[in-house]
Design an enzyme around this catalytic site. Structure first.
Site, PDB file in Angstrom:
ATOM      1  N   ASP A  87       0.846  -1.218   0.001  1.00  0.00           N
ATOM      2  CA  ASP A  87      -0.043  -0.110   0.016  1.00  0.00           C
ATOM      3  C   ASP A  87       0.892   1.181   0.105  1.00  0.00           C
ATOM      4  O   ASP A  87       2.044   1.157   0.083  1.00  0.00           O
ATOM      5  CB  ASP A  87      -0.712  -0.053   1.319  1.00  0.00           C
ATOM      6  CG  ASP A  87      -0.493   0.375   2.640  1.00  0.00           C
ATOM      7  OD1 ASP A  87       0.897   0.219   2.610  1.00  0.00           O
ATOM      8  OD2 ASP A  87      -1.021   0.581   3.573  1.00  0.00           O
ATOM      9  N   HIS A  88       0.313   2.301   0.246  1.00  0.00           N
ATOM     10  CA  HIS A  88       0.979   3.665   0.171  1.00  0.00           C
ATOM     11  C   HIS A  88       2.136   3.687   1.296  1.00  0.00           C
ATOM     12  O   HIS A  88       3.234   4.118   1.283  1.00  0.00           O
ATOM     13  CB  HIS A  88       0.084   4.893   0.510  1.00  0.00           C
ATOM     14  CG  HIS A  88      -0.891   4.635   1.405  1.00  0.00           C
ATOM     15  ND1 HIS A  88      -1.840   3.726   1.428  1.00  0.00           N
ATOM     16  CD2 HIS A  88      -0.834   5.332   2.586  1.00  0.00           C
ATOM     17  CE1 HIS A  88      -2.434   4.017   2.505  1.00  0.00           C
ATOM     18  NE2 HIS A  88      -1.975   4.722   3.536  1.00  0.00           N
TER      19      HIS A  88
ATOM     20  N   CYS B 154       3.375  -3.150   3.911  1.00  0.00           N
ATOM     21  CA  CYS B 154       2.393  -2.101   4.314  1.00  0.00           C
ATOM     22  C   CYS B 154       3.211  -1.309   5.586  1.00  0.00           C
ATOM     23  O   CYS B 154       4.169  -1.415   5.820  1.00  0.00           O
ATOM     24  CB  CYS B 154       1.096  -2.408   4.802  1.00  0.00           C
ATOM     25  SG  CYS B 154       0.739  -3.531   6.240  1.00  0.00           S
TER      26      CYS B 154
ATOM     27  N   THR C  73       2.841  -1.843   8.686  1.00  0.00           N
ATOM     28  CA  THR C  73       3.234  -2.659   9.852  1.00  0.00           C
ATOM     29  C   THR C  73       3.178  -4.107   9.279  1.00  0.00           C
ATOM     30  O   THR C  73       4.123  -4.755   9.898  1.00  0.00           O
ATOM     31  CB  THR C  73       2.448  -2.739  10.947  1.00  0.00           C
ATOM     32  OG1 THR C  73       1.241  -3.175  10.467  1.00  0.00           O
ATOM     33  CG2 THR C  73       2.221  -1.524  11.691  1.00  0.00           C
TER      34      THR C  73
ATOM     35  N   HIS D 228       6.927 -30.707  10.645  1.00  0.00           N
ATOM     36  CA  HIS D 228       6.333 -29.541  10.036  1.00  0.00           C
ATOM     37  C   HIS D 228       5.362 -29.814   8.921  1.00  0.00           C
ATOM     38  O   HIS D 228       4.504 -28.959   8.811  1.00  0.00           O
ATOM     39  CB  HIS D 228       7.531 -28.467   9.655  1.00  0.00           C
ATOM     40  CG  HIS D 228       8.235 -28.194  10.857  1.00  0.00           C
ATOM     41  ND1 HIS D 228       7.895 -27.514  11.986  1.00  0.00           N
ATOM     42  CD2 HIS D 228       9.824 -28.719  11.082  1.00  0.00           C
ATOM     43  CE1 HIS D 228       8.846 -27.598  12.887  1.00  0.00           C
ATOM     44  NE2 HIS D 228       9.877 -27.943  12.401  1.00  0.00           N
TER      45      HIS D 228
ATOM     46  N   HIS E 290       9.741 -23.697   9.075  1.00  0.00           N
ATOM     47  CA  HIS E 290       9.058 -24.544   9.880  1.00  0.00           C
ATOM     48  C   HIS E 290       7.544 -24.176   9.201  1.00  0.00           C
ATOM     49  O   HIS E 290       6.712 -24.932   9.351  1.00  0.00           O
ATOM     50  CB  HIS E 290       9.048 -23.713  11.631  1.00  0.00           C
ATOM     51  CG  HIS E 290       9.880 -24.540  12.352  1.00  0.00           C
ATOM     52  ND1 HIS E 290       9.896 -24.192  13.600  1.00  0.00           N
ATOM     53  CD2 HIS E 290      11.117 -25.274  11.640  1.00  0.00           C
ATOM     54  CE1 HIS E 290      11.025 -24.951  14.198  1.00  0.00           C
ATOM     55  NE2 HIS E 290      11.918 -25.458  12.959  1.00  0.00           N
TER      56      HIS E 290
HETATM   57  C1  RB5 Z   1      -1.921   2.435   6.433  1.00  0.00           C
HETATM   58  O1  RB5 Z   1      -1.921   3.857   7.061  1.00  0.00           O
HETATM   59  C2  RB5 Z   1      -1.702   1.560   7.270  1.00  0.00           C
HETATM   60  O2  RB5 Z   1      -2.718   1.207   8.196  1.00  0.00           O
HETATM   61  C3  RB5 Z   1      -1.230   0.295   6.750  1.00  0.00           C
HETATM   62  O3  RB5 Z   1      -0.220   0.622   5.945  1.00  0.00           O
HETATM   63  C4  RB5 Z   1      -0.935  -0.999   7.356  1.00  0.00           C
HETATM   64  O4  RB5 Z   1       0.164  -0.562   8.521  1.00  0.00           O
HETATM   65  C5  RB5 Z   1      -2.082  -1.698   7.885  1.00  0.00           C
HETATM   66  O5  RB5 Z   1      -1.843  -2.851   8.686  1.00  0.00           O
END
Ligand code: RB5
Length: 143
Positions: A9-10, A66, A68, A134, A99
């Protein structure tokens, strides 16, 4: 080398671009499904495209970015046969393959430096699934 499929994503856009340069330097083929700018998008849409490439066998494995790594992993793991792991260290990258036989790794651009991300990718790509006990567990994941 099998083709990889990439998506972000962005929030993960810049990290994905840096991962592309890394893969190019290693001569690893990849499909880039976007996003292609820092304009805001909804990550489930990109994840679905990445997963589709794996289901269609146009790519064998994928990398999702993304902010996180969490959102993309949640969406990817809704599909049977997809084992998407958020990795945040060399050890988790190694275990994800050894695993869990993860066919997608998810990396957070807000939690992981570009340098570390490249190292995690190298570890994951260069590690083999251990099989044995596994295999039974991974079969249960996919059932
Ligand atoms: C975008 O703002 C953020 O929510 C996304 O990149 C991600 O971290 C979601 O899990």
């Amino acid at each position: 080398m099998n083709t990889l499929v990439l998506g972000s994503d962005h929030g993960g856009f810049k990290l994905k671009e840096s991962i592309k340069s890394h893969l190019q330097s290693l001569n690893i083929p990849f499909i880039d499904t976007g996003t292609f700018s820092e304009d805001s998008i909804d990550y489930p849409d990109i994840v679905d495209t990445v997963v589709n490439h794996i289901q269609q066998k146009e790519a064998s494995q994928g990398i999702l970015c993304c902010g996180t790594g969490i959102g993309v992993s949640i969406r990817a793991n809704r599909t049977k046969g997809i084992r998407a792991a958020v990795v945040h260290s060399d050890f988790t990258a190694q275990m994800a393959k050894e695993h869990n036989n993860a066919n997608i790794i998810c990396i957070g651009a807000r939690t992981t430096s570009e340098k570390d991300a490249k190292g995690f990718i190298d570890t994951w790509l260069n590690t083999n699934f251990e099989g044995g006990r596994h295999s039974r567990r991974v079969e249960k994941l996919d059932s």
